[in-house]
Motif scaffolding. Structure first.
Motif, PDB file in Angstrom:
ATOM      1  N   LEU A  46       0.817  -1.208   0.000  1.00 34.38           N
ATOM      2  CA  LEU A  46       0.000   0.000   0.000  1.00 34.38           C
ATOM      3  C   LEU A  46       0.858   1.269   0.000  1.00 34.38           C
ATOM      4  CD1 LEU A  46      -2.892  -0.917   2.455  1.00 34.38           C
ATOM      5  CD2 LEU A  46      -3.052  -0.534   0.002  1.00 34.38           C
ATOM      6  N   VAL A  47       1.884   1.290   0.861  1.00 37.17           N
ATOM      7  CA  VAL A  47       2.706   2.490   0.982  1.00 37.17           C
ATOM      8  C   VAL A  47       3.576   2.687  -0.253  1.00 37.17           C
ATOM      9  CG1 VAL A  47       4.611   3.532   2.277  1.00 37.17           C
ATOM     10  CG2 VAL A  47       2.679   2.542   3.485  1.00 37.17           C
ATOM     11  N   TYR A  48       4.378   1.685  -0.615  1.00 35.78           N
ATOM     12  CA  TYR A  48       5.345   1.855  -1.698  1.00 35.78           C
ATOM     13  C   TYR A  48       4.756   1.596  -3.085  1.00 35.78           C
ATOM     14  CZ  TYR A  48       8.966   2.345   1.778  1.00 35.78           C
ATOM     15  OH  TYR A  48       9.724   2.802   2.816  1.00 35.78           O
ATOM     16  N   GLY A  49       3.650   0.926  -3.160  1.00 39.98           N
ATOM     17  CA  GLY A  49       3.073   0.627  -4.460  1.00 39.98           C
ATOM     18  C   GLY A  49       1.950   1.568  -4.849  1.00 39.98           C
ATOM     19  N   ILE A  50       1.277   2.171  -3.850  1.00 35.50           N
ATOM     20  CA  ILE A  50       0.132   3.020  -4.162  1.00 35.50           C
ATOM     21  C   ILE A  50       0.313   4.441  -3.638  1.00 35.50           C
ATOM     22  CG2 ILE A  50      -2.348   3.335  -3.813  1.00 35.50           C
ATOM     23  CD1 ILE A  50      -2.577   0.269  -3.717  1.00 35.50           C
ATOM     24  N   TRP A  51       0.465   4.565  -2.305  1.00 36.70           N
ATOM     25  CA  TRP A  51       0.476   5.902  -1.717  1.00 36.70           C
ATOM     26  C   TRP A  51       1.694   6.723  -2.133  1.00 36.70           C
ATOM     27  CZ3 TRP A  51       3.622   8.648   1.647  1.00 36.70           C
ATOM     28  CH2 TRP A  51       3.101   9.857   2.082  1.00 36.70           C
ATOM     29  N   LEU A  52       2.897   6.193  -2.029  1.00 33.68           N
ATOM     30  CA  LEU A  52       4.107   6.954  -2.335  1.00 33.68           C
ATOM     31  C   LEU A  52       4.161   7.405  -3.792  1.00 33.68           C
ATOM     32  CD1 LEU A  52       6.516   8.028  -0.801  1.00 33.68           C
ATOM     33  CD2 LEU A  52       7.781   5.991  -1.432  1.00 33.68           C
ATOM     34  N   PRO A  53       3.891   6.547  -4.780  1.00 36.31           N
ATOM     35  CA  PRO A  53       3.866   7.048  -6.169  1.00 36.31           C
ATOM     36  C   PRO A  53       2.783   8.117  -6.393  1.00 36.31           C
ATOM     37  CG  PRO A  53       4.040   4.663  -6.170  1.00 36.31           C
ATOM     38  CD  PRO A  53       3.789   5.087  -4.754  1.00 36.31           C
ATOM     39  N   SER A  54       1.637   7.922  -5.773  1.00 37.13           N
ATOM     40  CA  SER A  54       0.575   8.920  -5.909  1.00 37.13           C
ATOM     41  C   SER A  54       0.992  10.244  -5.283  1.00 37.13           C
ATOM     42  CB  SER A  54      -0.714   8.438  -5.248  1.00 37.13           C
ATOM     43  OG  SER A  54      -1.163   7.263  -5.845  1.00 37.13           O
ATOM     44  N   ALA A  57       3.543  11.954  -7.512  1.00 38.33           N
ATOM     45  CA  ALA A  57       2.891  12.515  -8.698  1.00 38.33           C
ATOM     46  C   ALA A  57       2.129  13.793  -8.342  1.00 38.33           C
ATOM     47  CB  ALA A  57       1.949  11.492  -9.319  1.00 38.33           C
ATOM     48  N   ALA A  58       1.487  13.797  -7.174  1.00 35.20           N
ATOM     49  CA  ALA A  58       0.763  14.999  -6.741  1.00 35.20           C
ATOM     50  C   ALA A  58       1.731  16.147  -6.481  1.00 35.20           C
ATOM     51  CB  ALA A  58      -0.062  14.707  -5.494  1.00 35.20           C
ATOM     52  N   GLN A  59       2.877  15.871  -5.841  1.00 31.14           N
ATOM     53  CA  GLN A  59       3.876  16.909  -5.593  1.00 31.14           C
ATOM     54  C   GLN A  59       4.438  17.440  -6.911  1.00 31.14           C
ATOM     55  OE1 GLN A  59       6.643  14.925  -2.974  1.00 31.14           O
ATOM     56  NE2 GLN A  59       5.864  16.065  -1.203  1.00 31.14           N
ATOM     57  N   LYS A  60       4.691  16.553  -7.858  1.00 30.77           N
ATOM     58  CA  LYS A  60       5.214  16.963  -9.161  1.00 30.77           C
ATOM     59  C   LYS A  60       4.188  17.834  -9.885  1.00 30.77           C
ATOM     60  CE  LYS A  60       7.147  15.051 -13.417  1.00 30.77           C
ATOM     61  NZ  LYS A  60       7.461  13.831 -14.159  1.00 30.77           N
ATOM     62  N   ALA A  61       2.928  17.439  -9.826  1.00 29.47           N
ATOM     63  CA  ALA A  61       1.875  18.223 -10.470  1.00 29.47           C
ATOM     64  C   ALA A  61       1.737  19.590  -9.803  1.00 29.47           C
ATOM     65  CB  ALA A  61       0.548  17.470 -10.411  1.00 29.47           C
ATOM     66  N   GLN A  62       1.847  19.636  -8.479  1.00 32.53           N
ATOM     67  CA  GLN A  62       1.766  20.916  -7.765  1.00 32.53           C
ATOM     68  C   GLN A  62       2.933  21.819  -8.148  1.00 32.53           C
ATOM     69  OE1 GLN A  62      -0.692  21.983  -5.825  1.00 32.53           O
ATOM     70  NE2 GLN A  62       0.291  23.912  -5.340  1.00 32.53           N
ATOM     71  N   ALA A  63       4.135  21.251  -8.238  1.00 33.26           N
ATOM     72  CA  ALA A  63       5.307  22.030  -8.632  1.00 33.26           C
ATOM     73  C   ALA A  63       5.154  22.548 -10.059  1.00 33.26           C
ATOM     74  CB  ALA A  63       6.568  21.194  -8.498  1.00 33.26           C
ATOM     75  N   GLN A  64       4.646  21.726 -10.951  1.00 37.91           N
ATOM     76  CA  GLN A  64       4.455  22.153 -12.330  1.00 37.91           C
ATOM     77  C   GLN A  64       3.371  23.225 -12.413  1.00 37.91           C
ATOM     78  OE1 GLN A  64       3.987  18.981 -15.104  1.00 37.91           O
ATOM     79  NE2 GLN A  64       4.133  20.331 -16.858  1.00 37.91           N
ATOM     80  N   TYR A  65       2.339  23.097 -11.596  1.00 41.09           N
ATOM     81  CA  TYR A  65       1.286  24.110 -11.548  1.00 41.09           C
ATOM     82  C   TYR A  65       1.863  25.453 -11.111  1.00 41.09           C
ATOM     83  CZ  TYR A  65      -2.607  26.765  -9.625  1.00 41.09           C
ATOM     84  OH  TYR A  65      -3.476  27.761  -9.316  1.00 41.09           O
ATOM     85  N   GLU A  66       2.652  25.434 -10.058  1.00 45.85           N
ATOM     86  CA  GLU A  66       3.270  26.675  -9.570  1.00 45.85           C
ATOM     87  C   GLU A  66       4.188  27.270 -10.631  1.00 45.85           C
ATOM     88  OE1 GLU A  66       2.569  28.402  -6.888  1.00 45.85           O
ATOM     89  OE2 GLU A  66       1.103  26.905  -6.248  1.00 45.85           O
TER      90      GLU A  66
END
Length: 166
Positions: A46-54, A57-66
């Motif tokens: 759950l942590v390394y296969g689902i939550w951490l990649p998600s 990706a959310a942090q990357k999208a937020q950085a790209q948005y900024e």
């Protein structure tokens, strides 16, 4: 459909039966250990296969948005219309044409002389329309450098020549 589900259930029970027998043959302590190990592996998945990649990706999208937001702000600040007031935005030719359109005035001739000066001729125009046009331009920061107007006759309006500058 129910036959298909029944056959799947039968196949599953046949495949799991040997594992279930091996599970029952294990000591209670080993069963407890395997349960804890299964929970631990499940949490890792759950942590390394689902939550951490998600999360990444959310942090990357937020950085790209900024980054895109900053780029948009930079583009707006560098465009001529954005960093000047509406009174000084755009070319003098565009300002004169827009003000004429809103005053129901048409030019007989117009000659731009760079971005800072425009010569305009109007023939047989309504005097009130010409005055409204000049007032709009004045409100936008345009100066009347030179102007000549002649009455054309009773009911024929005025003919005028103007030199407009910034």
């Amino acid at each position: 459909m129910s036959e298909f589900v029944a056959s799947l259930r039968q196949s599953w029970q046949e495949a799991v039966a040997p594992l279930r027998q091996r599970w029952l043959m294990l000591a209670p302590r080993d069963q407890q250990f395997l349960r804890v190990l299964g929970i631990f592996v499940g949490i890792l998945v759950l942590v390394y296969g689902i939550w951490l990649p998600s999360h990444r990706a959310a942090q990357k999208a937020q950085a790209q948005y900024e980054q895109n937001r900053e780029l948009l702000a930079q583009l707006h600040s560098s465009s001529p219309q954005a960093n000047t007031t509406p009174a000084a935005g755009g070319s003098l030719l565009v300002l004169a044409s827009d003000a004429a359109a809103s005053s129901a005035l048409s030019f007989s001739r117009i000659e731009p002389e760079g971005d800072a000066q425009v010569r305009v001729w109007v023939d047989r125009a309504d005097f009130n329309a010409v005055a409204a046009w000049l007032a709009r331009l004045s409100a936008q920061g345009v100066k009347l450098q030179e102007g000549q107007a002649e009455k054309q006759g009773e009911g024929q309006g005025v003919s005028a020549r103007f030199v407009l500058t910034r």
